[in-house]
Motif scaffolding. Structure first.
Motif, PDB file in Angstrom:
ATOM      1  N   GLU A 102       0.800  -1.270   0.097  1.00 33.19           N
ATOM      2  CA  GLU A 102      -0.029   0.183   0.059  1.00 33.19           C
ATOM      3  C   GLU A 102       0.681   1.369  -0.065  1.00 33.19           C
ATOM      4  O   GLU A 102       1.992   1.385   0.428  1.00 33.19           O
ATOM      5  CB  GLU A 102      -1.044  -0.133   1.259  1.00 33.19           C
ATOM      6  N   PHE A 103       0.467   2.405  -0.645  1.00 33.21           N
ATOM      7  CA  PHE A 103       1.030   3.547  -0.892  1.00 33.21           C
ATOM      8  C   PHE A 103       0.061   4.753  -0.582  1.00 33.21           C
ATOM      9  O   PHE A 103      -0.722   4.680  -1.313  1.00 33.21           O
ATOM     10  CB  PHE A 103       1.898   3.655  -2.238  1.00 33.21           C
ATOM     11  N   ARG A 104       0.607   5.564   0.153  1.00 29.28           N
ATOM     12  CA  ARG A 104      -0.269   6.901   0.159  1.00 29.28           C
ATOM     13  C   ARG A 104       0.657   8.146   0.178  1.00 29.28           C
ATOM     14  O   ARG A 104       1.815   8.137   0.890  1.00 29.28           O
ATOM     15  CB  ARG A 104      -1.055   6.683   1.597  1.00 29.28           C
ATOM     16  N   ARG A 105       0.204   9.156  -0.592  1.00 30.19           N
ATOM     17  CA  ARG A 105       0.745  10.392  -0.633  1.00 30.19           C
ATOM     18  C   ARG A 105       0.111  11.348   0.208  1.00 30.19           C
ATOM     19  O   ARG A 105      -1.232  11.708   0.027  1.00 30.19           O
ATOM     20  CB  ARG A 105       0.935  10.730  -2.177  1.00 30.19           C
ATOM     21  N   ILE A 106       0.682  12.030   1.065  1.00 31.82           N
ATOM     22  CA  ILE A 106       0.194  13.333   1.864  1.00 31.82           C
ATOM     23  C   ILE A 106       0.957  14.486   1.313  1.00 31.82           C
ATOM     24  O   ILE A 106       2.192  14.679   1.472  1.00 31.82           O
ATOM     25  CB  ILE A 106       0.488  12.955   3.480  1.00 31.82           C
ATOM     26  N   GLN A 107      -0.035  15.431   0.850  1.00 32.05           N
ATOM     27  CA  GLN A 107       0.560  16.538   0.582  1.00 32.05           C
ATOM     28  C   GLN A 107       0.478  17.610   1.764  1.00 32.05           C
ATOM     29  O   GLN A 107      -0.568  17.930   2.056  1.00 32.05           O
ATOM     30  CB  GLN A 107      -0.136  17.049  -0.679  1.00 32.05           C
ATOM     31  N   PHE A 108       1.549  18.046   2.116  1.00 28.67           N
ATOM     32  CA  PHE A 108       1.642  18.954   3.249  1.00 28.67           C
ATOM     33  C   PHE A 108       1.463  20.301   3.066  1.00 28.67           C
ATOM     34  O   PHE A 108       1.865  20.722   2.110  1.00 28.67           O
ATOM     35  CB  PHE A 108       2.817  18.557   4.112  1.00 28.67           C
ATOM     36  N   THR A 109       0.532  21.038   3.762  1.00 30.40           N
ATOM     37  CA  THR A 109       0.132  22.185   3.487  1.00 30.40           C
ATOM     38  C   THR A 109       0.158  23.085   4.701  1.00 30.40           C
ATOM     39  O   THR A 109      -0.070  22.486   5.819  1.00 30.40           O
ATOM     40  CB  THR A 109      -1.128  22.513   2.772  1.00 30.40           C
ATOM     41  N   PRO A 110       0.292  24.475   4.858  1.00 29.74           N
ATOM     42  CA  PRO A 110       0.081  25.248   5.919  1.00 29.74           C
ATOM     43  C   PRO A 110      -1.213  25.028   6.744  1.00 29.74           C
ATOM     44  O   PRO A 110      -1.173  25.441   8.087  1.00 29.74           O
ATOM     45  CB  PRO A 110       0.442  26.648   5.738  1.00 29.74           C
ATOM     46  N   ASP A 111      -2.217  24.882   6.177  1.00 30.39           N
ATOM     47  CA  ASP A 111      -3.700  24.845   7.025  1.00 30.39           C
ATOM     48  C   ASP A 111      -3.785  23.385   7.543  1.00 30.39           C
ATOM     49  O   ASP A 111      -4.972  23.061   7.922  1.00 30.39           O
ATOM     50  CB  ASP A 111      -4.613  25.314   6.060  1.00 30.39           C
ATOM     51  N   MET A 112      -2.936  22.321   7.275  1.00 32.10           N
ATOM     52  CA  MET A 112      -3.270  20.893   7.696  1.00 32.10           C
ATOM     53  C   MET A 112      -3.371  20.871   9.409  1.00 32.10           C
ATOM     54  O   MET A 112      -2.859  21.703  10.085  1.00 32.10           O
ATOM     55  CB  MET A 112      -2.053  19.926   7.376  1.00 32.10           C
ATOM     56  N   LEU A 113      -3.868  19.935   9.699  1.00 30.20           N
ATOM     57  CA  LEU A 113      -4.209  19.470  10.930  1.00 30.20           C
ATOM     58  C   LEU A 113      -3.710  18.302  11.361  1.00 30.20           C
ATOM     59  O   LEU A 113      -3.566  17.059  10.442  1.00 30.20           O
ATOM     60  CB  LEU A 113      -5.827  19.769  11.379  1.00 30.20           C
ATOM     61  N   PRO A 114      -3.280  17.929  12.492  1.00 27.68           N
ATOM     62  CA  PRO A 114      -2.755  16.523  12.912  1.00 27.68           C
ATOM     63  C   PRO A 114      -3.833  15.281  12.545  1.00 27.68           C
ATOM     64  O   PRO A 114      -3.439  14.225  12.138  1.00 27.68           O
ATOM     65  CB  PRO A 114      -2.567  16.555  14.345  1.00 27.68           C
ATOM     66  N   ALA A 115      -4.851  15.669  12.610  1.00 23.79           N
ATOM     67  CA  ALA A 115      -6.034  14.602  12.283  1.00 23.79           C
ATOM     68  C   ALA A 115      -6.093  14.316  10.826  1.00 23.79           C
ATOM     69  O   ALA A 115      -6.479  13.552  10.486  1.00 23.79           O
ATOM     70  CB  ALA A 115      -7.533  15.091  12.761  1.00 23.79           C
ATOM     71  N   ASP A 116      -5.599  15.141  10.055  1.00 23.18           N
ATOM     72  CA  ASP A 116      -5.388  14.891   8.765  1.00 23.18           C
ATOM     73  C   ASP A 116      -4.542  13.855   8.205  1.00 23.18           C
ATOM     74  O   ASP A 116      -4.399  13.412   7.143  1.00 23.18           O
ATOM     75  CB  ASP A 116      -5.088  16.162   7.857  1.00 23.18           C
ATOM     76  N   ILE A 117      -3.613  13.589   9.337  1.00 30.46           N
ATOM     77  CA  ILE A 117      -2.624  12.770   8.894  1.00 30.46           C
ATOM     78  C   ILE A 117      -3.145  11.536   9.650  1.00 30.46           C
ATOM     79  O   ILE A 117      -3.059   9.954   9.127  1.00 30.46           O
ATOM     80  CB  ILE A 117      -1.223  13.024   9.405  1.00 30.46           C
ATOM     81  N   ILE A 118      -3.087  11.430  11.086  1.00 35.61           N
ATOM     82  CA  ILE A 118      -3.449  10.050  11.872  1.00 35.61           C
ATOM     83  C   ILE A 118      -4.997   9.741  12.005  1.00 35.61           C
ATOM     84  O   ILE A 118      -5.069   8.435  12.078  1.00 35.61           O
ATOM     85  CB  ILE A 118      -2.670  10.248  13.214  1.00 35.61           C
ATOM     86  N   GLY A 119      -5.775  10.574  11.610  1.00 34.82           N
ATOM     87  CA  GLY A 119      -7.151  10.369  11.845  1.00 34.82           C
ATOM     88  C   GLY A 119      -7.794  11.069  13.151  1.00 34.82           C
ATOM     89  O   GLY A 119      -7.070  11.801  13.815  1.00 34.82           O
ATOM     90  N   THR A 120      -8.998  10.847  13.413  1.00 30.47           N
ATOM     91  CA  THR A 120      -9.796  11.313  14.445  1.00 30.47           C
ATOM     92  C   THR A 120     -10.840  10.596  14.759  1.00 30.47           C
ATOM     93  O   THR A 120     -11.497   9.566  14.221  1.00 30.47           O
ATOM     94  CB  THR A 120     -10.285  13.074  13.908  1.00 30.47           C
ATOM     95  N   GLU A 121     -11.547  10.996  15.868  1.00 31.67           N
ATOM     96  CA  GLU A 121     -12.823  10.527  16.432  1.00 31.67           C
ATOM     97  C   GLU A 121     -13.945  11.006  15.767  1.00 31.67           C
ATOM     98  O   GLU A 121     -13.968  12.323  15.978  1.00 31.67           O
ATOM     99  CB  GLU A 121     -12.884  10.433  17.831  1.00 31.67           C
TER     100      GLU A 121
END
Length: 357
Positions: A102-121
């Motif tokens: 599996e491969f995922r590309r995450i485009q980092f931007t100044p308006d990102m939040l940690p939940a955008d990477i690891i997930g959330t409830e």
């Protein structure tokens, strides 16, 4: 240090001497090395076809491809630094497809939040409870594109995942895939709108690989290969994650002589106490390499021996690994910056000065 054993000292049943430089003398050690060599040959059968498949899409960039393979073998994360358009993303995509993972590309931007990477409830009104929605970090190969464009709180969200291969969301902790690798990219010249990586996170990258332009001959091959506007990656899967994990076990058994271990410690210690090695660098180094550099030098040297089909590590393996392992772990002083001295210059001086076993 590595001397060819005399044939007269070997028992009749001993295998013939390797054409590579032999390990330290001693019949027991020699036979053990031969057994490791055979294990390396068996467990690396997937390497030649993997290199061929990657070569279908990536022309040149042998150093980049080799370091990606090192990351797969060691499980160490890699920071790729290079200008746009140098096939960093394409190399990672091709590797993921050839390894069938599996491969995922995450485009980092100044308006990102940690939940955008690891997930959330997320609250589920039907069940009147919160459910976990996993983020893109739950994959085997992660391309963190332009990682220095995200603020520190987002960058730090990767720390637990990179170090412990787990993610905590709310009160639950989730394990990441056993074959988990973060490959982050950053632009070396564009500083506007970027956030420098914290020292703690930089140190968690096993390697910092500088990706350079291809040669003229390689660029001509790239031009000839781009006869179509189609961007499909026509790569055949030739390896599985199980092959990589099995190869890791064999790689860990590769022999490393005590003198090689001492050499690794000397190289790292020279970044902290250069005067003890008659190096006039005291004013150029603010902080030296961390113990992670020592550990990673050992792992990368073993992986380079594995890629070369050897069951033992040579000093050249250590020297080959030193630049990528230590360049981002040296903090140079303002005096060094004023004089145009880089961490690469310091590492080259150390490699030229510290006695090689």
């Amino acid at each position: 240090m590595f001397r060819q054993n005399q044939q007269t000292t070997l028992p009749p049943a001993a295998p013939p001497a390797s054409p590579n430089p032999a390990p330290p003398p001693g019949d027991a050690i020699y036979r053990s090395i031969q057994e490791i060599n055979e294990s390396v040959q068996r467990s690396s059968a997937w390497l030649p076809p993997l290199r061929r498949e990657i070569g279908k899409m990536i022309i040149g960039q042998e150093h980049l491809v080799e370091r990606l393979l090192v990351g797969m073998l060691t499980g160490g994360h890699i920071l790729l630094e290079g200008l746009p358009g140098l096939a960093k993303t394409l190399a990672v995509k091709t590797l993921a497809k050839a390894v069938q993972t599996e491969f995922r590309r995450i485009q980092f931007t100044p308006d990102m939040l940690p939940a955008d990477i690891i997930g959330t409830e997320i609250y589920n009104p039907q069940q009147t409870s919160f459910v976990v929605k996993q983020g893109p970090i739950f994959s085997s190969l992660i391309l963190a594109d332009e990682i220095n464009r995200a603020p520190a709180k987002v960058q730090s969200a990767l720390l637990e995942a990179m170090q412990e291969k787990q993610v905590t969301i709310g009160e639950e902790t989730f394990r990441l895939p056993e074959l988990f690798l973060v490959l982050a990219t950053q632009n070396p010249i564009e500083q506007e709108g970027t956030y420098p990586l914290p020292e703690a996170q930089v140190d968690r990258f096993m390697l910092k690989v500088v990706v350079n332009y291809p040669s003229m001959a390689e660029e001509r091959k790239i031009l000839d290969a781009m006869d179509s506007t189609e961007a499909e990656i026509n790569v055949i899967p030739v390896a599985k994650p199980e092959d990589i994990l099995a190869a890791r076990k064999v790689m860990n058994s590769i022999y490393m002589d005590e003198k090689i271990r001492d050499y690794i410690v000397s190289l790292v210690y020279a970044t902290r106490e250069p005067k003890k090695f008659q190096l006039d660098l005291q004013g150029y180094i603010e902080t030296g390499a961390s113990p992670r550099a020592t550990i990673n030098l050992k792992l990368v040297a073993k992986s380079l021996a594995f890629l070369a089909g050897r069951g033992y590590v040579t000093p050249d393996d250590v020297k080959d690994a030193a630049m990528d392992v230590m360049r981002h772990r040296l903090r140079i002083s303002y005096e060094a910056e004023a004089e145009g001295v880089t961490s690469e210059d310091i590492i080259r001086k150390i490699l030229d000065t510290v006695p090689v076993p």
